[in-house]
Design a protein around this motif. Structure first.
Motif, PDB file in Angstrom:
ATOM      1  N   CYS A 181      -4.189 -11.498 -72.167  1.00 19.70           N
ATOM      2  CA  CYS A 181      -5.318 -10.974 -71.586  1.00 19.70           C
ATOM      3  C   CYS A 181      -5.784 -11.931 -70.497  1.00 19.70           C
ATOM      4  CB  CYS A 181      -6.113 -10.615 -72.859  1.00 19.70           C
ATOM      5  SG  CYS A 181      -8.067 -10.136 -72.397  1.00 19.70           S
ATOM      6  N   TRP A 182      -6.497 -11.226 -69.693  1.00 23.20           N
ATOM      7  CA  TRP A 182      -7.211 -11.922 -68.633  1.00 23.20           C
ATOM      8  C   TRP A 182      -8.105 -12.891 -69.206  1.00 23.20           C
ATOM      9  CZ3 TRP A 182     -12.267 -12.536 -66.809  1.00 23.20           C
ATOM     10  CH2 TRP A 182     -12.384 -13.219 -65.752  1.00 23.20           C
ATOM     11  N   GLU A 183      -8.846 -12.942 -70.043  1.00 26.98           N
ATOM     12  CA  GLU A 183     -10.091 -13.736 -70.516  1.00 26.98           C
ATOM     13  C   GLU A 183      -9.681 -14.752 -71.651  1.00 26.98           C
ATOM     14  OE1 GLU A 183     -13.293 -11.461 -73.237  1.00 26.98           O
ATOM     15  OE2 GLU A 183     -12.585 -10.169 -71.767  1.00 26.98           O
ATOM     16  N   TYR A 184      -8.199 -14.617 -72.132  1.00 23.68           N
ATOM     17  CA  TYR A 184      -8.105 -15.302 -73.341  1.00 23.68           C
ATOM     18  C   TYR A 184      -8.263 -16.678 -72.903  1.00 23.68           C
ATOM     19  CZ  TYR A 184      -6.391 -11.487 -76.131  1.00 23.68           C
ATOM     20  OH  TYR A 184      -6.228 -10.244 -76.954  1.00 23.68           O
ATOM     21  N   HIS A 185      -9.154 -17.514 -73.562  1.00 21.99           N
ATOM     22  CA  HIS A 185      -9.250 -18.989 -73.213  1.00 21.99           C
ATOM     23  C   HIS A 185      -9.511 -19.359 -71.712  1.00 21.99           C
ATOM     24  CE1 HIS A 185      -8.410 -20.092 -77.435  1.00 21.99           C
ATOM     25  NE2 HIS A 185      -7.384 -19.005 -77.230  1.00 21.99           N
ATOM     26  N   ARG A 186     -10.264 -18.459 -71.171  1.00 22.26           N
ATOM     27  CA  ARG A 186     -10.487 -18.581 -69.622  1.00 22.26           C
ATOM     28  C   ARG A 186      -9.098 -18.663 -69.082  1.00 22.26           C
ATOM     29  NH1 ARG A 186     -15.972 -19.739 -69.115  1.00 22.26           N
ATOM     30  NH2 ARG A 186     -16.958 -20.305 -71.148  1.00 22.26           N
ATOM     31  N   GLY A 187      -8.048 -17.788 -69.139  1.00 23.24           N
ATOM     32  CA  GLY A 187      -7.014 -17.813 -68.242  1.00 23.24           C
ATOM     33  C   GLY A 187      -5.881 -18.747 -68.683  1.00 23.24           C
ATOM     34  N   LYS A 188      -6.099 -19.641 -69.801  1.00 21.93           N
ATOM     35  CA  LYS A 188      -5.025 -20.551 -70.164  1.00 21.93           C
ATOM     36  C   LYS A 188      -3.934 -19.742 -70.956  1.00 21.93           C
ATOM     37  CE  LYS A 188      -6.064 -23.278 -73.519  1.00 21.93           C
ATOM     38  NZ  LYS A 188      -6.744 -24.349 -74.720  1.00 21.93           N
ATOM     39  N   SER A 189      -4.152 -18.823 -71.691  1.00 14.79           N
ATOM     40  CA  SER A 189      -3.387 -18.256 -72.331  1.00 14.79           C
ATOM     41  C   SER A 189      -2.208 -17.535 -71.506  1.00 14.79           C
ATOM     42  CB  SER A 189      -3.651 -17.059 -73.317  1.00 14.79           C
ATOM     43  OG  SER A 189      -4.465 -17.820 -74.546  1.00 14.79           O
ATOM     44  N   GLU A 190      -2.614 -16.915 -70.436  1.00 13.13           N
ATOM     45  CA  GLU A 190      -1.712 -16.407 -69.288  1.00 13.13           C
ATOM     46  C   GLU A 190      -0.938 -17.580 -68.763  1.00 13.13           C
ATOM     47  OE1 GLU A 190      -3.720 -12.167 -68.049  1.00 13.13           O
ATOM     48  OE2 GLU A 190      -4.426 -13.878 -66.857  1.00 13.13           O
ATOM     49  N   HIS A 191      -1.700 -18.574 -68.306  1.00 13.07           N
ATOM     50  CA  HIS A 191      -1.158 -19.727 -67.488  1.00 13.07           C
ATOM     51  C   HIS A 191       0.002 -20.180 -68.468  1.00 13.07           C
ATOM     52  CE1 HIS A 191      -0.660 -22.953 -64.826  1.00 13.07           C
ATOM     53  NE2 HIS A 191      -0.814 -23.796 -65.824  1.00 13.07           N
ATOM     54  N   TRP A 192      -0.223 -20.578 -69.515  1.00 11.50           N
ATOM     55  CA  TRP A 192       0.742 -21.091 -70.506  1.00 11.50           C
ATOM     56  C   TRP A 192       2.046 -20.289 -70.720  1.00 11.50           C
ATOM     57  CZ3 TRP A 192      -2.197 -23.783 -75.078  1.00 11.50           C
ATOM     58  CH2 TRP A 192      -2.798 -25.052 -74.664  1.00 11.50           C
ATOM     59  N   MET A 193       1.640 -18.967 -70.991  1.00 10.85           N
ATOM     60  CA  MET A 193       2.796 -17.922 -71.197  1.00 10.85           C
ATOM     61  C   MET A 193       3.602 -17.802 -70.008  1.00 10.85           C
ATOM     62  SD  MET A 193       2.582 -14.233 -72.638  1.00 10.85           S
ATOM     63  CE  MET A 193       2.258 -14.528 -74.595  1.00 10.85           C
ATOM     64  N   GLY A 194       2.842 -17.868 -68.764  1.00 10.00           N
ATOM     65  CA  GLY A 194       3.514 -17.675 -67.452  1.00 10.00           C
ATOM     66  C   GLY A 194       4.617 -18.770 -67.039  1.00 10.00           C
ATOM     67  N   LYS A 195       4.118 -20.061 -67.603  1.00 14.52           N
ATOM     68  CA  LYS A 195       5.026 -21.224 -67.311  1.00 14.52           C
ATOM     69  C   LYS A 195       6.390 -21.071 -68.458  1.00 14.52           C
ATOM     70  CE  LYS A 195       3.560 -25.361 -66.405  1.00 14.52           C
ATOM     71  NZ  LYS A 195       2.967 -26.643 -66.364  1.00 14.52           N
ATOM     72  N   ALA A 196       6.005 -20.760 -69.566  1.00 15.61           N
ATOM     73  CA  ALA A 196       7.224 -20.641 -70.801  1.00 15.61           C
ATOM     74  C   ALA A 196       8.016 -19.452 -70.302  1.00 15.61           C
ATOM     75  CB  ALA A 196       6.391 -20.219 -72.134  1.00 15.61           C
ATOM     76  N   LEU A 197       7.615 -18.599 -69.748  1.00 16.36           N
ATOM     77  CA  LEU A 197       8.705 -17.352 -69.419  1.00 16.36           C
ATOM     78  C   LEU A 197       9.212 -17.434 -68.029  1.00 16.36           C
ATOM     79  CD1 LEU A 197       6.682 -14.246 -70.767  1.00 16.36           C
ATOM     80  CD2 LEU A 197       8.556 -15.422 -71.628  1.00 16.36           C
ATOM     81  N   LYS A 198       8.983 -18.473 -67.267  1.00 14.61           N
ATOM     82  CA  LYS A 198       9.487 -18.663 -65.875  1.00 14.61           C
ATOM     83  C   LYS A 198      10.963 -18.634 -66.001  1.00 14.61           C
ATOM     84  CE  LYS A 198       9.204 -21.279 -61.847  1.00 14.61           C
ATOM     85  NZ  LYS A 198       8.516 -22.634 -61.178  1.00 14.61           N
ATOM     86  N   GLY A 199      11.483 -17.868 -65.450  1.00 13.93           N
ATOM     87  CA  GLY A 199      13.346 -17.651 -65.397  1.00 13.93           C
ATOM     88  C   GLY A 199      13.706 -16.693 -66.629  1.00 13.93           C
ATOM     89  N   ALA A 200      12.834 -16.136 -67.336  1.00 15.60           N
ATOM     90  CA  ALA A 200      13.074 -15.186 -68.485  1.00 15.60           C
ATOM     91  C   ALA A 200      12.388 -13.893 -68.390  1.00 15.60           C
ATOM     92  CB  ALA A 200      12.962 -16.027 -69.649  1.00 15.60           C
ATOM     93  N   ARG A 201      11.488 -13.607 -67.261  1.00 12.35           N
ATOM     94  CA  ARG A 201      10.886 -12.540 -67.219  1.00 12.35           C
ATOM     95  C   ARG A 201      11.585 -11.334 -67.425  1.00 12.35           C
ATOM     96  NH1 ARG A 201       8.700  -8.719 -67.818  1.00 12.35           N
ATOM     97  NH2 ARG A 201       6.843  -7.681 -66.371  1.00 12.35           N
TER      98      ARG A 201
END
Length: 307
Positions: free
Chosen positions: A53-73
């Motif tokens: 979600c856009w607002e989860y932890h002020r964007g932190k959740s999306e940022h961390w998930m994006g880094k984790a899924l890099k190369g596995a999208r």
């Protein structure tokens, strides 16, 4: 080792993992390294549905998930939510670009309107120039594949959203063995969504923060099995540590649907605790309502507002 079951995603022909990983709890992991490890192990363990979600932890959740899924999208079914809370289509489209950047992708599999929990939200969403128009435009542009909405407050608000006959692909709602007898999304909204061919995403299977389990009222296995036995596309689970991940993966891999007799017995066992809403405070209080939505509706933040 058995695999996590796959379930049909509505009438789309797509199949997704019966257990999904929730984005809010991911942002509560002890640090970025831990969050990335959770996502990677979840993917390796057979989870293909990832919520955010856009607002989860002020964007932190999306940022961390994006880094984790890099190369596995291409291996995941990725969902996030837009948080206009009554604001315009233009605000929604700007949030979409934020989410795509944080998640390091050029498209979403699902984009949902987040937290439809105030009784005037449907009117605001479907007003001219509102968030509903943003969903259609994003889908037309190819930036999102499927569109939907979420909420946790009152079944009547979900029904009001569905009554607009908008082409929603998904709807997300709390589904658990306590909900079955108290302000029930299972009894009121789930059948209507199925009738309309809308894929249902279940959440809060253990109460949002595990209260149903930590109170000793049910076990994690009972709660997850009940929720996963409902006719849903996936059950999104809040996971903030590897310990919780391993527990839930084990339950999902060994999943056997409850019979209706078993489900009714569990509902009745929980009934006296369900009736006052003590373990579903997302229905009875504003404790679980996000600060962005509160601000737009003129309520104080979580820190200022008591239970």
């Amino acid at each position: 080792m058995p695999d996590i079951p796959l379930k049909p995603f509505g009438k789309t022909g797509v199949k997704i993992s019966a257990l999904g990983l929730g984005g809010h709890h991911l942002g509560s992991a002890c640090d970025e390294t831990a969050a990335i490890e959770i996502v990677k192990e979840a993917l390796e363990g057979g989870i293909t549905f990832f919520d955010n979600c856009w607002e989860y932890h002020r964007g932190k959740s999306e940022h961390w998930m994006g880094k984790a899924l890099k190369g596995a999208r291409d291996k995941v079914f990725l969902m996030t939510k837009v948080c206009t809370h009554g604001r315009s289509k233009a605000v929604a489209m700007g949030m979409l670009e934020d989410s795509l950047r944080r998640l390091q992708t050029d498209h979403l599999d699902i984009w949902q309107i987040h937290e439809v929990v105030y009784f005037n939200d449907p009117d605001l969403i479907f007003a001219p120039g509102g968030a509903a128009e943003a969903l259609l435009e994003a889908k037309q542009q190819g930036k999102v594949r499927f569109i939907g909405f979420t909420g946790h407050k009152d079944p009547s608000i979900h029904l009001k959203m569905l009554e607009h006959d908008f082409p929603f692909d998904t709807v997300q709602m709390p589904l658990n063995c306590f909900d079955g007898t108290f302000r029930s999304f299972e009894k009121q909204v789930l059948p209507e969504a199925i009738r309309r061919g809308v894929a249902v995403l279940g959440m809060k299977s253990l109460g949002g923060s595990g209260e149903m389990v930590t109170s000793g009222t049910i076990t994690a296995e009972e709660g997850l099995r009940y929720a996963m036995s409902l006719p849903v596309a996936t059950t999104i689970s809040g996971i903030d540590s590897l310990g919780v991940l391993h527990q839930n993966l084990e339950i999902a891999r060994n999943f056997k649907p409850m019979t209706e007799v078993e489900m009714e017995a569990l509902r009745q066992r929980c009934h006296q605790f369900a009736a006052d809403g003590r373990y579903e405070k997302f229905k009875t209080t504003k404790f679980y309502d996000g600060d962005v939505g509160r601000e737009q509706h003129g309520y104080p933040s979580a820190k200022e507002l008591p239970l």
